[in-house]
Design an enzyme around this catalytic site. Structure first.
Site, PDB file in Angstrom:
ATOM      1  N   ARG A  66      11.297 -29.701  -4.690  1.00  0.00           N
ATOM      2  CA  ARG A  66      11.505 -28.416  -4.025  1.00  0.00           C
ATOM      3  C   ARG A  66      11.632 -28.624  -2.524  1.00  0.00           C
ATOM      4  NH1 ARG A  66       7.311 -25.951  -3.732  1.00  0.00           N
ATOM      5  NH2 ARG A  66       5.976 -27.079  -5.170  1.00  0.00           N
ATOM      6  N   TYR A  73      17.721 -29.406  -8.540  1.00  0.00           N
ATOM      7  CA  TYR A  73      16.421 -29.865  -9.016  1.00  0.00           C
ATOM      8  C   TYR A  73      15.394 -28.758  -9.251  1.00  0.00           C
ATOM      9  CZ  TYR A  73      13.069 -33.477 -10.038  1.00  0.00           C
ATOM     10  OH  TYR A  73      12.207 -34.307 -10.705  1.00  0.00           O
ATOM     11  N   LYS A 129       9.832 -20.714 -10.015  1.00  0.00           N
ATOM     12  CA  LYS A 129       9.138 -20.319  -8.784  1.00  0.00           C
ATOM     13  C   LYS A 129       9.811 -19.122  -8.117  1.00  0.00           C
ATOM     14  CE  LYS A 129       6.749 -24.053  -9.484  1.00  0.00           C
ATOM     15  NZ  LYS A 129       5.379 -24.094  -9.904  1.00  0.00           N
ATOM     16  N   HIS A 188       0.364 -18.597  -9.698  1.00  0.00           N
ATOM     17  CA  HIS A 188       0.647 -20.000  -9.994  1.00  0.00           C
ATOM     18  C   HIS A 188      -0.539 -20.575 -10.768  1.00  0.00           C
ATOM     19  CE1 HIS A 188       1.897 -24.165  -8.185  1.00  0.00           C
ATOM     20  NE2 HIS A 188       2.448 -23.947  -9.357  1.00  0.00           N
ATOM     21  N   SER A 203       0.898 -27.560  -7.022  1.00  0.00           N
ATOM     22  CA  SER A 203       1.817 -28.390  -7.817  1.00  0.00           C
ATOM     23  C   SER A 203       1.322 -29.834  -7.835  1.00  0.00           C
ATOM     24  CB  SER A 203       3.211 -28.365  -7.197  1.00  0.00           C
ATOM     25  OG  SER A 203       3.707 -27.065  -7.174  1.00  0.00           O
ATOM     26  N   CYS A 228      -1.297 -31.183  -9.314  1.00  0.00           N
ATOM     27  CA  CYS A 228      -2.748 -31.392  -9.213  1.00  0.00           C
ATOM     28  C   CYS A 228      -3.417 -31.321 -10.578  1.00  0.00           C
ATOM     29  CB  CYS A 228      -3.383 -30.367  -8.283  1.00  0.00           C
ATOM     30  SG  CYS A 228      -3.019 -30.646  -6.558  1.00  0.00           S
ATOM     31  N   ASP A 259       1.696 -23.385 -15.930  1.00  0.00           N
ATOM     32  CA  ASP A 259       2.153 -23.243 -14.538  1.00  0.00           C
ATOM     33  C   ASP A 259       2.076 -21.824 -13.979  1.00  0.00           C
ATOM     34  OD1 ASP A 259       3.172 -24.550 -12.218  1.00  0.00           O
ATOM     35  OD2 ASP A 259       5.160 -23.767 -12.629  1.00  0.00           O
ATOM     36  N   ARG A 294      10.045 -35.702 -13.859  1.00  0.00           N
ATOM     37  CA  ARG A 294       9.546 -34.624 -14.720  1.00  0.00           C
ATOM     38  C   ARG A 294      10.012 -34.752 -16.155  1.00  0.00           C
ATOM     39  NH1 ARG A 294       6.392 -30.408 -11.995  1.00  0.00           N
ATOM     40  NH2 ARG A 294       6.463 -31.043  -9.815  1.00  0.00           N
TER      41      ARG A 294
HETATM   42  O1  SAT Z   1       9.954 -28.115  -9.002  1.00  0.00           O
HETATM   43  S1  SAT Z   1       9.010 -27.107  -9.470  1.00  0.00           S
HETATM   44  O2  SAT Z   1       8.796 -26.109  -8.415  1.00  0.00           O
HETATM   45  O3  SAT Z   1       9.532 -26.441 -10.622  1.00  0.00           O
HETATM   46  C1  SAT Z   1       7.541 -27.804  -9.904  1.00  0.00           C
HETATM   47  C2  SAT Z   1       6.396 -27.513  -9.041  1.00  0.00           C
HETATM   48  O4  SAT Z   1       6.450 -27.767  -7.845  1.00  0.00           O
HETATM   49  O5  SAT Z   1       5.381 -27.014  -9.559  1.00  0.00           O
HETATM   50 MN    MN Z   2       3.876 -25.282 -10.334  1.00  0.00          MN
END
Ligand code: SAT
Ligand code: MN
Length: 633
Positions: A103, A245, A254, A274, A296, A298, A321, A416
């Site tokens: 991100r 991405y 998000k 979140h 994110s 963690c 998530d 991922r």
């Molecule tokens: O790339 S994402 O935003 O989907 C994953 C994350 O940062 O939790």
């Molecule tokens: Mn996340």
């Protein structure tokens, strides 16, 4: 629509006619998939306007069918974006342009009339409506020339649930279509839902095209130099350009479920957070549900799929998530997971750390930026034990890689897996319940190597809101932050707020007047000792903390007061069968005065600069009280 009608530079009758003819031809021959006429007029208009602006060669309205999916996979293989992972069933590897791996928070904007409505301090970036229009007009016109424009009607949450919301994502990336098919519910059912209720969030996405026209990695077109992710809450509109991405391109995640979602939730009186959601059944067969917010990367996925070490406990996963939570007519807070899949961090996932994920991800999965093996499998840091020496490894960049001697990681730290939630062997039986699951506790947490105890409990709802607001965590590879520093990450929402954080805090505080609020806890699995060793084994052993949380929810008297909140009373945290902690258990509950004086002053500074006069009184009061308690320690 913010971008209105396309401003064509074409003038003169002949040219106009030609454009019109091309357009006609396109209408008649180049629409595939579901028919445009099945969509309500506002959806058809969004598609038409996007088409006029982006000028794709074709428009394909996705029906979500298997046939469509196979057709797209073939296309992705032909253009080199996906390669098959022969070792597994229907699994695919994608390698991105190395400049498009996470991100991009610095290029993510919220658009409102006044800056104050959207962001305060450095919690996000603001853009004016004029500048958003300009940003769009500088990037989107003709950006899909030579490409197909895919239209994805999708539902966040079970189709038709009163807690769910619909979106339409327009994209020129078949990879995004395939990923959205895993991460959200897409297709005909959603079209039917749109026929009943035409409200939807407009999501426009293009991977873009560099200004000089040179696409460096034809298998992964993108435009990192001009990437921008724009949100306009008052129009429920998202425009994302330049990146393919994760959170930049899978706009349901998000952008919709958190940034636009939090603004809708504020208007409608609920919470878009979140958070993972899990069900815990204790040895007596009683069950509660817990939601937990960690930044994110963690360990949300690991906790959501945990295999408890405490005998008799069962964990079931609702989501890893995002949680959308709302009080029902009886004042019970209920949550849905608006997603349909897991977009989890691959490195660190193994049979030891997350056996359930390992049982989930080896069919119907798209892996991105992991390493691959000569027998058609995948590899990443953490799978060392599962890799046999006679199998060669190729790193995420496509170069040969050797365990032990290669200096760089085999998989990108933010690589991922994108995998269907239905494949998770411990998916909760109620995970698709349209009413959501009842939430009894909320956990906040982060990566804190020092000073923050394993677990503590808020004294009240307002204290819990203060704890959420004061959250800090070590930075991770999920975004573009490169240094390992402790960052403030209130509610794990720092990159995902859709509106002013002070107002967000007020909204959270107001929940207490709407229904029965859950208990709030703070957890920290990441304490390290002087030798840099983790002091708590984490993973399945976290069930010991969940056991204490469960007992607190049930009203058991197993806590004592401390300066920062309630902590487990003597012997209350179950340690039976837990040998070889590197330090004594007490050390996990140390509250070093110097550390906490520093922590409180950091929080105070942060509130001052980032929230200023938007800080609600109730939160200021909690801060003052904490300061007093610490100074008396
Ligand atoms: O790339 S994402 O935003 O989907 C994953 C994350 O940062 O939790
Ligand atoms: Mn996340």
């Amino acid at each position: 629509m913010i971008f209105g009608k396309l401003q064509r530079s074409v003038t003169g009758a002949a040219k106009t006619l030609r454009v019109w003819q091309v357009h006609r031809v396109r209408n008649i021959t180049a629409y595939t998939g579901t028919s445009l006429t099945e969509l309500p007029p506002n959806a058809a208009a969004f598609i038409k306007n996007s088409e006029e602006m982006c000028q794709p060669d074709k428009v394909h309205i996705c029906d979500g069918s298997n046939v469509e999916n196979r057709w797209l996979t073939e296309k992705l293989v032909a253009q080199g974006t996906l390669s098959p992972l022969k070792k597994y069933e229907n699994c695919w590897l994608a390698r991105t342009n190395p400049s498009d791996v996470a991100r991009v928070e610095s290029k993510t904007f919220i658009c409102t009339e006044n800056k104050d409505e959207a962001v305060v301090g450095s919690l996000g970036n603001w853009i004016s409506p004029e500048n958003m229009k300009t940003a769009i007009n500088q990037r989107f016109p003709s950006c899909m020339k030579g490409r197909t424009m895919y239209v994805i009607p999708f539902s966040m949450g079970p189709v038709g649930s009163p807690l769910s919301k619909v979106g339409i994502e327009i994209t020129d990336s078949p990879y995004v279509v395939e990923s959205m098919r895993i991460m959200t519910r897409i297709g005909i059912d959603v079209v039917h839902q749109l026929q009943k209720n035409a409200e939807f969030v407009k999501c426009l996405h293009s991977v873009g095209r560099p200004e000089n026209g040179i696409v460096e990695f034809p298998a992964w077109p993108c435009d990192p130099a001009r990437t921008i992710i724009l949100h306009k809450p008052d129009e429920n509109f998202i425009a994302s350009y330049g990146s393919g991405y994760g959170g930049n391109s899978l706009l349901g995640k998000k952008c919709f479920a958190l940034r636009i979602g939090s603004t809708i939730a504020k208007r409608e009186g609920w919470l878009a957070e979140h958070m993972l959601i899990l069900g815990i059944t204790n040895p007596q067969g009683e069950k509660i549900y817990v939601a937990a917010a960690f930044p994110s990367a963690c360990g949300k996925t690991n906790l959501a799929m945990m295999t408890p070490t405490l005998p008799g406990y069962k964990i079931e996963c609702v989501g890893d998530d995002i949680a959308w939570m709302r009080f029902d007519e009886n004042g019970q807070l209920r949550a849905i997971n608006p997603e349909y899949g897991f977009f989890g961090v691959a490195p660190g996932t193994s049979k030891e750390t997350n056996p359930i994920a390992m049982q989930t991800i080896f069919k119907n999965t798209i892996f991105t930026n992991v390493a691959s093996t000569s027998d058609g499998g995948v590899y990443w840091e953490g799978l060392e034990k599962e890799h046999s020496a006679d199998v060669a490894i190729t790193d995420w960049l496509g170069k040969p890689w050797t365990k032990g001697s290669s200096k760089t990681p085999a998989a990108h730290a933010n690589s991922r897996f994108c995998t269907p939630a239905t494949q998770c062997p411990i998916i909760d039986p109620a995970w698709e319940d349209p009413r959501g699951v009842p939430i009894s506790a909320i956990l906040f947490g982060g990566r804190r190597p020092k000073g923050i105890p394993l677990v503590y409990e808020a004294r009240s709802w307002a204290h819990g809101v203060f704890i959420g607001a004061s959250m800090r965590s070590e930075s991770t590879a999920a975004a573009e932050h490169t240094k390992k520093v402790i960052m403030h990450d209130p509610f794990a929402m720092r990159p995902f707020f859709g509106y002013n954080f002070g107002k967000y805090l007020e909204h959270w505080l107001s929940m207490e007047n709407r229904g029965k609020v859950p208990k709030i806890f703070h957890v920290n699995w990441f304490l390290k000792n002087k030798d840099g060793k983790f002091m708590w084994p984490g993973f399945g052993e976290n069930s010991r903390v969940l056991d204490w949380v469960f007992r607190r929810v049930k009203g058991e008297n197993c806590a004592k007061d401390s300066a920062i909140g309630f902590v487990p009373s003597e012997g209350a945290l179950r340690t039976d069968g837990l040998d070889n902690l590197p330090e004594s258990l007490d050390k996990l509950f140390d509250l070093p005065k110097d550390f906490w004086l520093q922590e409180v002053s950091e929080i105070e500074k942060y509130f001052e600069t980032e929230i200023g006069n938007h800080l609600p009184n109730a939160v200021t009061k909690e801060l003052t009280y904490l300061k007093e308690r610490i100074s008396k320690m």
